[in-house]
Structures are given as structure tokens and as C-alpha cells.
Design a protein around this motif. Structure first.
Motif, PDB file in Angstrom:
ATOM      1  N   SER A 268      13.848  22.821 -12.798  1.00 39.56           N
ATOM      2  CA  SER A 268      13.470  23.194 -14.166  1.00 39.56           C
ATOM      3  C   SER A 268      14.668  23.692 -14.957  1.00 39.56           C
ATOM      4  O   SER A 268      14.854  23.341 -16.124  1.00 39.56           O
ATOM      5  N   ALA A 269      15.501  24.515 -14.320  1.00 39.61           N
ATOM      6  CA  ALA A 269      16.678  25.055 -15.012  1.00 39.61           C
ATOM      7  C   ALA A 269      17.659  23.942 -15.378  1.00 39.61           C
ATOM      8  O   ALA A 269      18.223  23.929 -16.483  1.00 39.61           O
ATOM      9  N   LYS A 270      17.877  22.998 -14.482  1.00 40.84           N
ATOM     10  CA  LYS A 270      18.822  21.912 -14.741  1.00 40.84           C
ATOM     11  C   LYS A 270      18.333  20.995 -15.856  1.00 40.84           C
ATOM     12  O   LYS A 270      19.105  20.618 -16.750  1.00 40.84           O
ATOM     13  N   THR A 271      17.073  20.629 -15.826  1.00 42.83           N
ATOM     14  CA  THR A 271      16.561  19.687 -16.815  1.00 42.83           C
ATOM     15  C   THR A 271      16.376  20.328 -18.185  1.00 42.83           C
ATOM     16  O   THR A 271      16.479  19.639 -19.205  1.00 42.83           O
ATOM     17  N   GLN A 272      16.104  21.628 -18.224  1.00 37.28           N
ATOM     18  CA  GLN A 272      15.907  22.295 -19.509  1.00 37.28           C
ATOM     19  C   GLN A 272      17.227  22.673 -20.170  1.00 37.28           C
ATOM     20  O   GLN A 272      17.291  22.792 -21.389  1.00 37.28           O
ATOM     21  N   SER A 273      18.271  22.880 -19.394  1.00 40.82           N
ATOM     22  CA  SER A 273      19.557  23.264 -19.976  1.00 40.82           C
ATOM     23  C   SER A 273      20.181  22.126 -20.775  1.00 40.82           C
ATOM     24  O   SER A 273      20.902  22.353 -21.736  1.00 40.82           O
ATOM     25  N   ASN A 274      19.899  20.894 -20.372  1.00 45.24           N
ATOM     26  CA  ASN A 274      20.399  19.724 -21.099  1.00 45.24           C
ATOM     27  C   ASN A 274      19.460  18.559 -20.826  1.00 45.24           C
ATOM     28  O   ASN A 274      19.234  18.209 -19.668  1.00 45.24           O
ATOM     29  N   PRO A 275      18.897  17.959 -21.860  1.00 38.08           N
ATOM     30  CA  PRO A 275      17.938  16.866 -21.625  1.00 38.08           C
ATOM     31  C   PRO A 275      18.544  15.650 -20.946  1.00 38.08           C
ATOM     32  O   PRO A 275      17.797  14.813 -20.415  1.00 38.08           O
ATOM     33  N   GLU A 276      19.870  15.536 -20.927  1.00 37.56           N
ATOM     34  CA  GLU A 276      20.511  14.394 -20.280  1.00 37.56           C
ATOM     35  C   GLU A 276      20.917  14.686 -18.840  1.00 37.56           C
ATOM     36  O   GLU A 276      21.467  13.816 -18.173  1.00 37.56           O
ATOM     37  N   ASN A 277      20.674  15.896 -18.355  1.00 42.30           N
ATOM     38  CA  ASN A 277      20.974  16.215 -16.959  1.00 42.30           C
ATOM     39  C   ASN A 277      20.102  15.392 -16.023  1.00 42.30           C
ATOM     40  O   ASN A 277      18.944  15.089 -16.324  1.00 42.30           O
ATOM     41  N   THR A 278      20.674  15.050 -14.874  1.00 42.74           N
ATOM     42  CA  THR A 278      19.935  14.288 -13.875  1.00 42.74           C
ATOM     43  C   THR A 278      19.931  15.046 -12.555  1.00 42.74           C
ATOM     44  O   THR A 278      20.878  15.769 -12.239  1.00 42.74           O
ATOM     45  N   VAL A 279      18.866  14.867 -11.787  1.00 45.87           N
ATOM     46  CA  VAL A 279      18.700  15.542 -10.501  1.00 45.87           C
ATOM     47  C   VAL A 279      18.233  14.525  -9.475  1.00 45.87           C
ATOM     48  O   VAL A 279      17.360  13.686  -9.761  1.00 45.87           O
ATOM     49  N   GLY A 280      18.811  14.595  -8.288  1.00 50.61           N
ATOM     50  CA  GLY A 280      18.391  13.766  -7.163  1.00 50.61           C
ATOM     51  C   GLY A 280      17.996  14.640  -5.990  1.00 50.61           C
ATOM     52  O   GLY A 280      18.354  15.811  -5.914  1.00 50.61           O
ATOM     53  N   VAL A 281      17.255  14.050  -5.042  1.00 48.77           N
ATOM     54  CA  VAL A 281      16.733  14.802  -3.897  1.00 48.77           C
ATOM     55  C   VAL A 281      17.025  14.037  -2.616  1.00 48.77           C
ATOM     56  O   VAL A 281      16.830  12.809  -2.548  1.00 48.77           O
ATOM     57  N   ILE A 282      17.489  14.785  -1.604  1.00 48.78           N
ATOM     58  CA  ILE A 282      17.771  14.224  -0.286  1.00 48.78           C
ATOM     59  C   ILE A 282      17.093  15.087   0.768  1.00 48.78           C
ATOM     60  O   ILE A 282      17.160  16.324   0.706  1.00 48.78           O
ATOM     61  N   ALA A 283      16.445  14.448   1.739  1.00 51.86           N
ATOM     62  CA  ALA A 283      15.913  15.133   2.918  1.00 51.86           C
ATOM     63  C   ALA A 283      16.925  14.990   4.043  1.00 51.86           C
ATOM     64  O   ALA A 283      17.280  13.871   4.432  1.00 51.86           O
TER      65      ALA A 283
ATOM     66  N   LEU B 163      17.591   9.472   1.278  1.00 51.68           N
ATOM     67  CA  LEU B 163      17.701   9.616  -0.171  1.00 51.68           C
ATOM     68  C   LEU B 163      16.317   9.382  -0.771  1.00 51.68           C
ATOM     69  O   LEU B 163      15.852   8.248  -0.875  1.00 51.68           O
ATOM     70  N   LEU B 164      15.661  10.470  -1.160  1.00 49.20           N
ATOM     71  CA  LEU B 164      14.299  10.380  -1.692  1.00 49.20           C
ATOM     72  C   LEU B 164      14.284   9.898  -3.132  1.00 49.20           C
ATOM     73  O   LEU B 164      13.408   9.130  -3.519  1.00 49.20           O
ATOM     74  N   VAL B 165      15.231  10.352  -3.929  1.00 54.85           N
ATOM     75  CA  VAL B 165      15.324   9.900  -5.316  1.00 54.85           C
ATOM     76  C   VAL B 165      16.770  10.036  -5.772  1.00 54.85           C
ATOM     77  O   VAL B 165      17.426  11.048  -5.507  1.00 54.85           O
TER      78      VAL B 165
ATOM     79  N   SER C 200      24.696  14.550   5.272  1.00 57.23           N
ATOM     80  CA  SER C 200      23.883  14.653   4.058  1.00 57.23           C
ATOM     81  C   SER C 200      24.762  14.797   2.827  1.00 57.23           C
ATOM     82  O   SER C 200      24.464  14.219   1.769  1.00 57.23           O
ATOM     83  N   ILE C 201      25.847  15.534   2.947  1.00 57.61           N
ATOM     84  CA  ILE C 201      26.756  15.707   1.811  1.00 57.61           C
ATOM     85  C   ILE C 201      27.438  14.391   1.469  1.00 57.61           C
ATOM     86  O   ILE C 201      27.642  14.061   0.290  1.00 57.61           O
ATOM     87  N   GLN C 202      27.779  13.601   2.478  1.00 61.23           N
ATOM     88  CA  GLN C 202      28.389  12.303   2.212  1.00 61.23           C
ATOM     89  C   GLN C 202      27.424  11.378   1.471  1.00 61.23           C
ATOM     90  O   GLN C 202      27.816  10.659   0.542  1.00 61.23           O
ATOM     91  N   VAL C 203      26.159  11.403   1.857  1.00 66.14           N
ATOM     92  CA  VAL C 203      25.158  10.586   1.160  1.00 66.14           C
ATOM     93  C   VAL C 203      24.999  11.074  -0.280  1.00 66.14           C
ATOM     94  O   VAL C 203      24.900  10.275  -1.225  1.00 66.14           O
ATOM     95  N   ALA C 204      24.970  12.392  -0.463  1.00 67.96           N
ATOM     96  CA  ALA C 204      24.841  12.949  -1.812  1.00 67.96           C
ATOM     97  C   ALA C 204      26.042  12.592  -2.674  1.00 67.96           C
ATOM     98  O   ALA C 204      25.893  12.272  -3.870  1.00 67.96           O
ATOM     99  N   SER C 205      27.235  12.636  -2.105  1.00 64.72           N
ATOM    100  CA  SER C 205      28.445  12.284  -2.861  1.00 64.72           C
ATOM    101  C   SER C 205      28.406  10.822  -3.293  1.00 64.72           C
ATOM    102  O   SER C 205      28.812  10.490  -4.413  1.00 64.72           O
ATOM    103  N   LEU C 206      27.909   9.964  -2.425  1.00 64.88           N
ATOM    104  CA  LEU C 206      27.808   8.551  -2.782  1.00 64.88           C
ATOM    105  C   LEU C 206      26.792   8.341  -3.904  1.00 64.88           C
ATOM    106  O   LEU C 206      27.014   7.530  -4.814  1.00 64.88           O
TER     107      LEU C 206
END
Length: 247
Positions: A102-117, A127-129, A174-180
Motif C-alpha cells: 500500500s505504501a509503495k503504490t500510494q507514494s507514486n502511481p507509477e510504482n511497481t511491485v513484484g512478489v516472490i515465494a 516468481l508469483l508476479v 531468491s535475490i538473484q531471481v528478484a534482480s533478474l
């Protein structure tokens, strides 16, 4: 010209009857002082207004929305069932992740968020999203994370794989996948950040050297990292600190 048609005696009498002004009662001077004071106050108010406007502009610059792409790494091992964080580590992680999104998306409408398990099905991170601004996809990924027993000896195929373990997470993979995923983000101008929740023991092959190497890789790619530790602090804290310091 005023005294042109008067006699000398009349001119002298006229001069004697002429009203004179002292400096203290000189009306023109008083008007001049009033004008000066009015002008001074106007200039002072104008200066104060400009100073206030400059301060407001500085505050606006400080509150300027930062464009950022963020990857959230979730710990979904069996260790997250522990109840030392009420009600459980998994629930606490879920609540914190929701607040972060919520904080990331509300601070800037162009911010993007991804999720990894971090405990995937095939001995790796799932990589979930990918980084997106679609709140439906992000919240759906957060709600649909199953708890797993960590890396197992099944699956995987060839290639260099970490040794099997009864539980825990491999933060470095997991960090390597997130960096990619961040490398292929939609807006290349934004900053990059990884937020990793860790509530399980790290894998046996993860040591200070591995964590330091991963941190240097993040620093080279201009990726910031934040670690949220939820338990197993005595075992994980030195390694996680090595990662953050290197990044």
C-alpha cells in the motif's frame, strides 16, 4: 508672481503672516515618513511571502514522489507457522507485506511491485508476479502463498543445485531471481529495491562469502535491499548483516 502687484509694505506683511512649518510639524515630511513606513512594511511582507514560498517549495521537493520498482521476497517455509510473532510468523509477514504494498503504490502511481515465494516447488524461488502496478495481481499473489517444507531432495533436474534440506530458505537464489525480474521492469528510470522477509534458518551452503558476493552484485546493479527478520535471529543475523553491509 504671487507678490507682483503688491507694495513693499504689503509684501513684508504677507511674509510675516505666512505660516511656517517646523520639522516636527511639517506635514509634507510626515506624509513622506508615512509613505516610507508603508513602503517598508510592504517590502517586509513581500520578503516574508517570498521566504514562505521558498520554504513551501523546498518542502514540496522533499516530499517529491520517488519512482521505484520493488520486489517482495516472502518466506513460506514451515518455520513460518511458529507463534512467537502473534498470531504466527506467516500472518505477521502477510500484514507487513500488505502495508508495504500500500505504501509503495500510494507514494507514486507509477510504482511497481513484484512478489516472490522463496520456497518454490522445484528447489528454487517461485516468481508469483512480476513488477506491476495492478493491485489485484499483487494482493492475489500475497494471499496465495502456500507454506512448504523448504528444499527437498525431489525434482530439480540437472545443473548446480543447492543441497537438500529439511527446511529453510535460500536467500541468495531468491535475490538473484528478484534482480533478474527488476532488470526487466517496465520503467527503467525508476529505482530498484528488494525487501526480503526471513523467518527461517538459512540454507547450509549459505556462508559469509556467499552473502558478501550477493551484496556486491546488488550494489553493482544499483539495487537496494531491506531485510525483515522474523525469528531465528541468533543464527541468521550475522549472515544477513554481511549481505546488507556489502550492498
Amino acid at each position: 508672481n504671487t507678490f507682483a502687484h503688491l507694495s513693499p509694505d504689503q509684501i513684508t506683511a504677507k511674509k510675516r503672516n505666512k505660516k511656517t512649518y517646523t520639522p516636527s510639524t511639517d506635514l509634507p515630511n510626515e506624509r513622506t515618513n508615512e509613505n516610507y513606513q508603508t513602503s517598508f512594511h510592504q517590502r517586509h511582507r513581500h520578503h516574508h511571502h517570498c521566504h514562505t514560498q521558498i520554504n513551501n517549495n523546498n518542502n514540496n521537493n522533499n516530499n517529491k514522489m520517488v519512482l521505484e520498482s520493488c520486489m517482495i521476497l516472502l518466506d513460506n517455509s514451515e518455520y513460518m507457522r511458529n507463534g512467537d510473532y502473534v498470531p504466527t510468523r506467516a500472518e505477521s509477514q502477510h500484514d507487513a507485506a500488505n502495508v508495504l504494498v500500500s505504501a509503495k503504490t500510494q507514494s507514486n502511481p507509477e510504482n511497481t511491485v513484484g512478489v516472490i515465494a522463496m520456497c518454490g516447488q522445484n528447489r528454487g524461488a517461485d516468481l508469483l508476479v512480476s513488477p506491476t502496478d495492478d493491485m489485484g495481481k499483487i494482493l492475489g499473489a500475497l494471499h496465495g502463498v502456500p507454506l512448504r517444507s523448504g528444499y527437498s531432495s525431489s525434482g530439480g533436474g540437472g545443473g548446480a543445485q543447492p543441497p537438500p534440506s529439511s527446511g529453510g530458505v535460500d536467500v541468495t537464489v531468491s535475490i538473484q531471481v528478484a534482480s533478474l525480474a527488476l532488470k526487466h521492469r517496465r520503467n527503467k528510470n525508476g529505482a530498484q529495491r528488494i525487501v526480503a522477509f526471513v523467518g527461517s534458518p538459512l540454507m547450509d551452503h549459505v556462508d559469509n562469502r556467499t552473502m558478501s558476493k550477493t551484496g556486491r552484485m546488488l550494489k553493482k546493479n544499483n539495487v537496494a535491499i531491506d531485510i525483515v527478520a522474523l525469528g531465528e535471529l541468533e543464527e541468521n543475523e550475522p549472515l544477513l548483516k554481511e549481505l546488507v553491509d556489502a550492498a
